[in-house]
Design an enzyme around this catalytic site. Structure first.
Site, mmCIF file in Angstrom:
data_model
loop_
_atom_site.group_PDB
_atom_site.id
_atom_site.type_symbol
_atom_site.label_atom_id
_atom_site.label_comp_id
_atom_site.label_asym_id
_atom_site.label_seq_id
_atom_site.Cartn_x
_atom_site.Cartn_y
_atom_site.Cartn_z
ATOM 1 N N LYS A 147 0.847 -1.091 0.037
ATOM 2 C CA LYS A 147 0.095 0.046 0.076
ATOM 3 C C LYS A 147 0.983 1.333 -0.035
ATOM 4 C CE LYS A 147 -1.776 1.902 3.580
ATOM 5 N NZ LYS A 147 -2.421 2.231 4.724
ATOM 6 N N ASP A 165 -6.120 1.498 0.951
ATOM 7 C CA ASP A 165 -6.136 1.734 2.445
ATOM 8 C C ASP A 165 -7.660 1.179 2.950
ATOM 9 O OD1 ASP A 165 -8.025 3.867 1.549
ATOM 10 O OD2 ASP A 165 -7.211 5.122 3.324
#
Length: 225
Positions: A147, A165
């Site tokens: 991420k 997220d």
């Protein structure tokens, strides 16, 4: 790169139609921010490292905490020891000592191994996957995974990465794109969800690079980084 949050208001996304309508409304702001990200890469190595620091600070915390942290460290990022970085992060971040250590160790690795030529390093990769793998899997680059690596590369103008997220994952789950909203814990899981998000984005006609902005803004009411 200094950025201010763009307030767009939250939106309840219950259907694809809701998603498309919200995207249409906020797209000019998204495109403006994406254009700003491309400029940060052209500004050079220090600006690129600043975006990496933002992602290290935002990981496990929040984008706002990342922004505040970078503001506090700007001007000393390339020179201050971990102890000074930690002092500057006190009261601004949940984990000032550990994040300061991550930043200092990552900086020192990039300086010793690549002479801090970050722009040259990033452009040396032939494919998008290899570029992200380098940052996500490299044990010398501290505090980010897939991420964070995706977020970093998007924030310096590279496209084609999903930033998974919690807000984006919950948005995808709410639209039935994925089951549940748990964050992926392995590379394989990340790529599987990213693939589903990419297919969904293509199906509804929203570019992948804009989709995470839409899902994030719907839940936070703003466009940040």
């Amino acid at each position: 790169m200094r950025v201010e949050p763009i307030q767009v208001g939250r939106a309840e996304i219950r259907s694809v139609e809701d998603l498309i309508a919200f995207h249409r409304r906020i797209r000019p702001y998204i495109l403006r921010r994406l254009a700003e990200f491309k400029k940060s890469f052209e500004e050079g190595n220090e600006a690129i490292f600043e975006e990496l620091v933002f992602c290290i600070l935002a990981a496990g915390a929040s984008a706002r905490m990342g922004v505040r942290g970078v503001e506090a460290l700007r001007g000393v990022l390339l020179s201050a020891p971990a102890e000074e970085l930690a002092e500057r992060l006190q009261g601004l971040h949940l984990y000032p000592a550990s994040r300061a250590k991550y930043i200092a160790e990552t900086r020192d690795y990039l300086a010793s191994k690549f002479r801090f030529r970050l722009k040259e390093l990033i452009l040396s990769f032939d494919d998008a996957m290899g570029r992200r793998d380098f940052f996500a899997k490299n044990r010398h680059i501290k505090g980010i995974g897939y991420k964070g690596a995706s977020h970093f590369l998007r924030n310096i103008g590279f496209s084609g990465y999903a930033i998974l997220d919690k807000h984006v994952l919950r948005g995808l789950a709410g639209l039935g794109v994925i089951e549940g909203g748990r964050p992926p814990s392995t590379r394989r899981q990340y790529l599987e969800i990213e693939s589903k998000m990419r297919e969904f984005a293509e199906r509804v006609g929203i570019p992948l690079d804009e989709m995470d902005f839409v899902l994030w803004a719907a839940r936070t009411g703003m466009i940040l980084k």
